[in-house]
Design a protein around this motif. Structure first.
Motif, PDB file in Angstrom:
ATOM      1  N   ASP A   1     -35.422 -10.860   2.742  1.00  0.00           N
ATOM      2  CA  ASP A   1     -34.326 -11.541   3.419  1.00  0.00           C
ATOM      3  C   ASP A   1     -33.054 -10.725   3.205  1.00  0.00           C
ATOM      4  O   ASP A   1     -32.485 -10.716   2.112  1.00  0.00           O
ATOM      5  CB  ASP A   1     -34.157 -12.951   2.832  1.00  0.00           C
ATOM      6  N   ALA A   2     -32.626 -10.028   4.253  1.00  0.00           N
ATOM      7  CA  ALA A   2     -31.474  -9.132   4.126  1.00  0.00           C
ATOM      8  C   ALA A   2     -30.167  -9.786   4.561  1.00  0.00           C
ATOM      9  O   ALA A   2     -29.122  -9.129   4.544  1.00  0.00           O
ATOM     10  CB  ALA A   2     -31.719  -7.857   4.949  1.00  0.00           C
ATOM     11  N   SER A   3     -30.213 -11.083   4.920  1.00  0.00           N
ATOM     12  CA  SER A   3     -29.012 -11.750   5.459  1.00  0.00           C
ATOM     13  C   SER A   3     -27.787 -11.562   4.561  1.00  0.00           C
ATOM     14  O   SER A   3     -26.717 -11.190   5.028  1.00  0.00           O
ATOM     15  CB  SER A   3     -29.241 -13.250   5.623  1.00  0.00           C
TER      16      SER A   3
ATOM     17  N   GLU B   1     -22.796  -5.735   2.343  1.00  0.00           N
ATOM     18  CA  GLU B   1     -22.746  -4.753   1.251  1.00  0.00           C
ATOM     19  C   GLU B   1     -23.446  -3.449   1.581  1.00  0.00           C
ATOM     20  O   GLU B   1     -23.318  -2.473   0.853  1.00  0.00           O
ATOM     21  CB  GLU B   1     -23.409  -5.335  -0.006  1.00  0.00           C
ATOM     22  N   HIS B   2     -24.222  -3.432   2.654  1.00  0.00           N
ATOM     23  CA  HIS B   2     -25.043  -2.252   2.937  1.00  0.00           C
ATOM     24  C   HIS B   2     -24.194  -1.006   3.194  1.00  0.00           C
ATOM     25  O   HIS B   2     -23.400  -0.977   4.123  1.00  0.00           O
ATOM     26  CB  HIS B   2     -25.942  -2.529   4.158  1.00  0.00           C
ATOM     27  N   PRO B   3     -24.368   0.055   2.390  1.00  0.00           N
ATOM     28  CA  PRO B   3     -23.571   1.275   2.569  1.00  0.00           C
ATOM     29  C   PRO B   3     -23.796   1.928   3.940  1.00  0.00           C
ATOM     30  O   PRO B   3     -22.933   2.653   4.434  1.00  0.00           O
ATOM     31  CB  PRO B   3     -24.062   2.202   1.449  1.00  0.00           C
ATOM     32  N   GLY B   4     -24.938   1.676   4.524  1.00  0.00           N
ATOM     33  CA  GLY B   4     -25.234   2.251   5.846  1.00  0.00           C
ATOM     34  C   GLY B   4     -24.742   1.365   6.989  1.00  0.00           C
ATOM     35  O   GLY B   4     -24.998   1.681   8.160  1.00  0.00           O
TER      36      GLY B   4
ATOM     37  N   GLU C   1     -25.123  -2.796  11.196  1.00  0.00           N
ATOM     38  CA  GLU C   1     -25.783  -2.591  12.495  1.00  0.00           C
ATOM     39  C   GLU C   1     -27.232  -2.119  12.376  1.00  0.00           C
ATOM     40  O   GLU C   1     -28.125  -2.622  13.041  1.00  0.00           O
ATOM     41  CB  GLU C   1     -25.002  -1.569  13.333  1.00  0.00           C
ATOM     42  N   VAL C   2     -27.435  -1.117  11.504  1.00  0.00           N
ATOM     43  CA  VAL C   2     -28.766  -0.521  11.393  1.00  0.00           C
ATOM     44  C   VAL C   2     -29.801  -1.539  10.915  1.00  0.00           C
ATOM     45  O   VAL C   2     -30.960  -1.495  11.316  1.00  0.00           O
ATOM     46  CB  VAL C   2     -28.784   0.728  10.467  1.00  0.00           C
ATOM     47  N   ILE C   3     -29.357  -2.459  10.036  1.00  0.00           N
ATOM     48  CA  ILE C   3     -30.292  -3.482   9.559  1.00  0.00           C
ATOM     49  C   ILE C   3     -30.502  -4.531  10.648  1.00  0.00           C
ATOM     50  O   ILE C   3     -31.631  -4.966  10.883  1.00  0.00           O
ATOM     51  CB  ILE C   3     -29.807  -4.134   8.237  1.00  0.00           C
TER      52      ILE C   3
ATOM     53  N   ASP D   1     -40.786  -4.606  11.290  1.00  0.00           N
ATOM     54  CA  ASP D   1     -41.178  -3.747  10.175  1.00  0.00           C
ATOM     55  C   ASP D   1     -40.189  -2.579  10.090  1.00  0.00           C
ATOM     56  O   ASP D   1     -40.160  -1.724  10.967  1.00  0.00           O
ATOM     57  CB  ASP D   1     -42.600  -3.227  10.390  1.00  0.00           C
ATOM     58  N   ALA D   2     -39.383  -2.567   9.023  1.00  0.00           N
ATOM     59  CA  ALA D   2     -38.340  -1.546   8.883  1.00  0.00           C
ATOM     60  C   ALA D   2     -38.794  -0.391   7.989  1.00  0.00           C
ATOM     61  O   ALA D   2     -37.986   0.442   7.594  1.00  0.00           O
ATOM     62  CB  ALA D   2     -37.073  -2.174   8.327  1.00  0.00           C
ATOM     63  N   THR D   3     -40.098  -0.342   7.680  1.00  0.00           N
ATOM     64  CA  THR D   3     -40.594   0.692   6.761  1.00  0.00           C
ATOM     65  C   THR D   3     -40.219   2.101   7.230  1.00  0.00           C
ATOM     66  O   THR D   3     -39.695   2.899   6.459  1.00  0.00           O
ATOM     67  CB  THR D   3     -42.130   0.593   6.624  1.00  0.00           C
TER      68      THR D   3
ATOM     69  N   PRO E   1     -37.847   3.246   9.553  1.00  0.00           N
ATOM     70  CA  PRO E   1     -36.411   3.536   9.487  1.00  0.00           C
ATOM     71  C   PRO E   1     -35.891   3.616   8.049  1.00  0.00           C
ATOM     72  O   PRO E   1     -35.088   4.479   7.723  1.00  0.00           O
ATOM     73  CB  PRO E   1     -35.756   2.356  10.213  1.00  0.00           C
ATOM     74  N   PHE E   2     -36.372   2.713   7.179  1.00  0.00           N
ATOM     75  CA  PHE E   2     -35.904   2.691   5.786  1.00  0.00           C
ATOM     76  C   PHE E   2     -36.272   3.999   5.088  1.00  0.00           C
ATOM     77  O   PHE E   2     -35.437   4.605   4.405  1.00  0.00           O
ATOM     78  CB  PHE E   2     -36.514   1.496   5.044  1.00  0.00           C
ATOM     79  N   ASP E   3     -37.513   4.443   5.275  1.00  0.00           N
ATOM     80  CA  ASP E   3     -37.951   5.679   4.622  1.00  0.00           C
ATOM     81  C   ASP E   3     -37.321   6.909   5.260  1.00  0.00           C
ATOM     82  O   ASP E   3     -37.055   7.893   4.589  1.00  0.00           O
ATOM     83  CB  ASP E   3     -39.478   5.799   4.680  1.00  0.00           C
TER      84      ASP E   3
ATOM     85  N   VAL F   1     -32.514  -2.989  -5.004  1.00  0.00           N
ATOM     86  CA  VAL F   1     -31.808  -4.035  -4.245  1.00  0.00           C
ATOM     87  C   VAL F   1     -32.840  -4.798  -3.420  1.00  0.00           C
ATOM     88  O   VAL F   1     -32.856  -6.029  -3.384  1.00  0.00           O
ATOM     89  CB  VAL F   1     -30.738  -3.430  -3.305  1.00  0.00           C
ATOM     90  N   LEU F   2     -33.713  -4.037  -2.797  1.00  0.00           N
ATOM     91  CA  LEU F   2     -34.754  -4.631  -1.958  1.00  0.00           C
ATOM     92  C   LEU F   2     -35.595  -5.630  -2.763  1.00  0.00           C
ATOM     93  O   LEU F   2     -35.861  -6.739  -2.302  1.00  0.00           O
ATOM     94  CB  LEU F   2     -35.635  -3.492  -1.423  1.00  0.00           C
ATOM     95  N   ASP F   3     -35.974  -5.255  -3.980  1.00  0.00           N
ATOM     96  CA  ASP F   3     -36.759  -6.150  -4.850  1.00  0.00           C
ATOM     97  C   ASP F   3     -36.110  -7.518  -4.978  1.00  0.00           C
ATOM     98  O   ASP F   3     -36.783  -8.543  -4.985  1.00  0.00           O
ATOM     99  CB  ASP F   3     -36.896  -5.557  -6.264  1.00  0.00           C
TER     100      ASP F   3
END
Ligand code: HEM
Length: 120
Positions: free
Chosen positions: A31-33, A38-41, A44-46, A53-55, A57-59, A70-72
């Motif tokens: 849950d990235a809401s 706070e996301h440094p990127g 928008e990208v999130i 499945d963001a695997t 783009p994330f990688d 953070v993801l954990d």
């Protein structure tokens, strides 16, 4: 510790708004809401990956260990049936990552052979 809940792709796909935004990473659901601000990127990208499945783009951007930690903290459950999309979305990237290594080794061997040839 309680068992993690499993969600289907369809369930995850419904959490696709800024205030209720889930993403899949390597067969797990996050849950990235609360993290968007706070996301440094940037958010928008999130948001672009909301409910998917963001695997890949994330990688692709080479997130750090910190980012994985953070993801954990955002974990909400498992993806039902594991990570079938992961194979498809990262296999090209994996082969892309693997290809330079044999080339570098081959290059070093050639350089070594030439150096050896001229040294004797
Ligand atoms: C909830 C999931 C995510 C978390 C927890 C997260 C976390 C982070 C963190 C901590 C950084 C700082 C650099 C680092 O430590 O690696 C970062 C940078 C970045 N992230 Fe994410 N990220 C997430 C999802 C995404 C997604 C889906 C994308 C899509 C492409 C993305 C794109 C980027 C970019 C482009 C940067 C680089 C920013 C820069 O250096 O200017 N992130 N992310």
């Amino acid at each position: 510790m309680s068992e993690l809940k499993s969600y289907t792709f369809e369930e995850v796909a419904q959490h696709n708004t800024r205030d209720d935004l889930w993403i899949i990473y390597e067969g797990k659901v996050y849950d990235a809401s609360g993290y968007l601000d706070e996301h440094p990127g940037g958010e928008e990208v999130i948001i672009d990956c909301a409910g998917t499945d963001a695997t890949g783009p994330f990688d692709d951007i080479g997130h750090s260990e910190d980012a994985r930690e953070v993801l954990d903290g955002l974990l909400v459950g498992n993806l039902e049936g594991g990570a079938p999309v992961k194979q498809a979305s990262t296999s090209s990237q994996i082969s892309g990552e693997q290809s330079p290594l044999p080339m570098i080794i081959a290059g070093l061997v050639v350089i070594g052979a030439i150096t050896y040839y001229y040294a004797i």
